[in-house]
Design an enzyme around this catalytic site. Structure first.
Site, PDB file in Angstrom:
ATOM      1  CD  GLU A  82      -3.107   0.950   2.088  1.00  0.00           C
ATOM      2  OE1 GLU A  82      -2.901   0.254   3.081  1.00  0.00           O
ATOM      3  OE2 GLU A  82      -4.031   1.771   1.988  1.00  0.00           O
ATOM      4  CG  ASP A  83       1.638   2.866   3.199  1.00  0.00           C
ATOM      5  OD1 ASP A  83       0.632   3.210   2.532  1.00  0.00           O
ATOM      6  OD2 ASP A  83       1.608   2.675   4.417  1.00  0.00           O
TER       7      ASP A  83
END
Ligand code: MN
Length: 721
Positions: free
Chosen positions: A76-77
């Site tokens: 996600e990051d």
């Protein structure tokens, strides 16, 4: 921050078979992926996944869970992709990381208070693998521990609220009480710091004023139980500030009125000893009424088991006491971790024959008993609890819970009956899909509606909810009434015209009176349903005169005015004149009428009008029922818009390639074969029945002529009946 070797050592201590190398690789991968990212605290971001992994070692989880914790924010990051993870760590880890990522994304979708229960269920349902949920809870716990670093007070409150509504109840549900209490306390400190501080001050005051009341009560309880021949472990503690706060809110009482700020716990060996301990306690002190609960014979949904009671105990203190076996205690405290040790215990032949009451818990235990080791256990663990439900979102982000197998039509009816009735199509996750598509967890469903749309009886084949089914059925009933009414009106009108009379308001009123009916609708519906006949009514109203030579069935050509009911064509999409508006129309399967042919309609109760060719043999069956006949004719111009199916019977020589030739001839002449059946096959020839889509009877005649011209075909005919 936990160091690489510390993490590996900790895991190795409880799981010597853990994949050391893979943990090391995940550690390095995550560190590199997060690079120079930092947390709100200013710490390197990488400290977060390591702490999450550390929390999970406390629960002695397998190396796949630890690796997932290390990688949980990379997709996600960071630039890392799921396929990177799969390539480097295999499909199992990739699936787990994907699961955690999906849960994190849901979080963003927003959660209103009233949606909390559904949202919890959604998280559970989406965490098909229990480890996904465990990593998510550990993630949330670490984020809560470091929440104070976030500057935006509104954001802190939102996260804390979400924790109380979603995550601490989840921790409770899967039996992780320690995590639950820590989450609650951290959130409480954000949401209502004043209340928390004042409760803690009161607790401090009680502690000093009471001069260590807790140890004295423990001693007194232990003595009493030992006198009863038991060997108990007794412990006592104050309740957490948050649980006191909740109790104050729930019961609307002041702090001073709370009787059970102190809770004591008695642990014994066997279930039977729990009840002996209960007897001894109730014998020694006065019971505080209304507080007794036996969760041993009736466990809570999360599998929690204990006896709860409250007494006015030593020195007149009101105290709450929980009595349980040591086994139950371990499970109540640690949930999953305790399930592990349960397995070892059961293997020793020790322990009670206590069967968990709830399916998912039993399932966990079943799997444990069959599994080889902890890894195997977790790998096969699935959350079965909410398997029978799916959770979908409206475009506004509201959650709709539906039974498994539900379709967009069910969704539409769940949103609102009107939305269901008017549903014309549906977009799932932004794409148009068929109405019978099965919905899956997390689908965003947008229902398209139109004011003119009506429920379709077809929907009954695939809807899964009772609400949708009931609405559609109701609509069909009303629709049928409407059809019968129009049909009845048509039949009566025809019966009048056959007697060369006009169907006037007055005549209808008289008929209603004679047959003692409610109103004209009642009359028409009865005729439409076949419970009253048209001619019967005419004869009742106008008894045949002696000089009349019976009813004149052959209406004069002049009386046969062209029916104004051609409007029916537009509504049904069928270009036939003479239909009754609102009635269902079918083409007879016995004779397959085609535009251009002479046709007649037969009205049947509950089925509407069936169109036959005038030569059809089936019509003989209706000879005695003239009121069921409708004069029909094809509309001259509209016929080309739709195609019709005709059935022909072909005798064809049994030689290689003849079947191919047959279809070529039909195709070249613009016909489309929709069905082919070999009715008979001999050495010399085939007898084949073909259904062909054609425009009209002329089109069919052309095809038949073309077939007849071919040397391979012995004979061609329309199939009748
Ligand atoms: Mn995280």
């Amino acid at each position: 921050m936990m160091r690489q070797y510390e993490l590996v050592e900790t895991v190795k201590q409880y799981d010597p078979s853990a994949d050391e190398q893979a943990i090391n690789r995940a550690y390095v991968f995550s560190m590199q992926a997060h690079g120079t990212q930092t947390r709100a605290s200013g710490d390197p971001y990488f400290s977060h996944p390591v702490e999450v992994a550390g929390i999970l070692t406390h629960y002695r989880l397998d190396s796949a869970s630890i690796i997932t914790a290390l990688l949980h924010d990379t997709v996600e990051d960071t630039d890392a992709t799921l396929s990177d993870i799969e390539r480097l760590f295999g499909p199992e880890i990739a699936k787990l990381v994907d699961g955690v990522t999906k849960l994190s994304q849901l979080e963003i979708a927003g959660s209103e208070a009233r949606q909390a229960e559904n949202f919890r269920k959604l998280l559970l349902a989406m965490s098909e693998d229990l480890r996904v949920l465990l990593v998510k809870l550990a993630d949330r716990l670490h984020n809560m521990r470091t929440l104070s670093h976030i500057c935006d007070a509104g954001k802190r409150k939102r996260i804390a609220g979400e924790t109380l509504e979603i995550y601490s109840p989840l921790a409770e549900r899967i039996g992780m009480r320690e995590v639950q209490e820590e989450l609650e306390d951290l959130a409480f400190a954000q949401i209502n710091p004043d209340a928390r501080t004042s409760i803690m001050k009161r607790l401090d005051f009680l502690r000093t004023a009471g001069q260590s009341v807790v140890p004295r009560i423990i001693e007194s309880l232990s003595d009493t139980l030992r006198d009863a021949g038991l060997a108990p472990d007794v412990s006592g503690r104050e309740k957490t500030p948050y649980s006191i706060w909740r109790k104050m809110q729930r019961k609307d009482v002041e702090f001073e009125q709370l009787s059970d700020i102190m809770a004591f716990r008695v642990r014994v060996g066997l279930i039977e000893e729990c009840y002996r301990a209960l007897g001894a306690i109730h014998g020694a002190w006065r019971v505080s009424p209304g507080r007794f609960k036996d969760y041993i014979s009736l466990p809570k949904p999360n599998g929690y088991r204990s006896i709860h009671t409250a007494v006015i105990g030593p020195d007149g203190h009101r105290i709450e006491i929980q009595i349980r076996t040591r086994d139950m205690h371990e499970r109540a405290e640690n949930g999953l971790a305790a399930h592990w040790s349960y397995k070892q215990r059961a293997g020793n032949g020790k322990g009670e024959a206590d069967t968990p009451q709830y399916r998912w818990l039993r399932e966990l235990l079943d799997i444990m008993e069959q599994a080889e080791g902890p890894d195997d256990f977790l790998e096969h663990t699935k959350l079965e609890m909410f398997r029978d439900q799916v959770f979908c979102f409206t475009p506004r982000g509201d959650l709709i819970a539906l039974p498994h197998g539900a379709t967009p039509v069910d969704f539409a009816y769940a949103v609102h009956s009107e939305v269901g009735d008017r549903c014309t199509g549906v977009k799932v996750n932004g794409r148009m899909v068929p109405l019978q598509t099965g919905l899956v967890n997390g689908d965003q469903v947008e229902v398209l509606t139109s004011k003119t749309q009506k429920p379709s009886p077809d929907w009954l084949r695939f809807v899964a909810t009772g609400k949708a089914r009931a609405r559609i059925r109701r609509f069909i009933r009303i629709q049928h009434r409407h059809e019968y009414r129009e049909l009845g009106r048509g039949i009566l009108d025809k019966a009048f015209r056959q007697e060369q009379r006009r169907l006037t308001k007055k005549a209808i009123g008289r008929a209603v009176d004679i047959f003692q009916l409610q109103d004209e609708d009642d009359l028409f519906i009865r005729i439409g349903e076949g419970r009253l006949s048209g001619p019967e009514i005419v004869h009742k109203l106008f008894p045949p005169r002696a000089d009349a030579a019976g009813p004149d069935r052959t209406a004069k050509p002049g009386a046969r005015r062209k029916k104004a009911n051609g409007a029916a064509a537009a509504e049904t999409g069928i270009s036939i004149r003479g239909l009754i508006p609102g009635m269902a129309v079918h083409y007879a399967r016995c004779c397959h009428p085609l535009p251009g042919e002479r046709i007649v309609g037969i009205v049947t109760t509950g089925k509407g009008v069936t169109v036959h060719t005038v030569e059809c043999d089936t019509l003989q069956r209706f000879n005695s029922m003239p009121s069921h006949w409708l004069d029909l004719s094809w509309d001259d111009d509209g016929s080309a818009e739709e195609s019709h199916v005709a059935r022909i019977k072909v005798f064809l020589s049994n030689e290689p390639g003849t079947l191919g030739d047959l279809s070529t001839i039909i195709g070249k002449n613009g016909g489309n074969i929709t069905n082919l059946r070999i009715a008979h096959r001999s050495v010399d020839f085939f007898e084949i029945h073909l259904d062909i889509q054609v425009d009209d009877v002329r089109h069919l005649t052309e095809i038949i002529a073309a077939l007849r011209a071919s040397p391979i075909i012995t004979s061609v005919d329309r199939a009748r009946g």
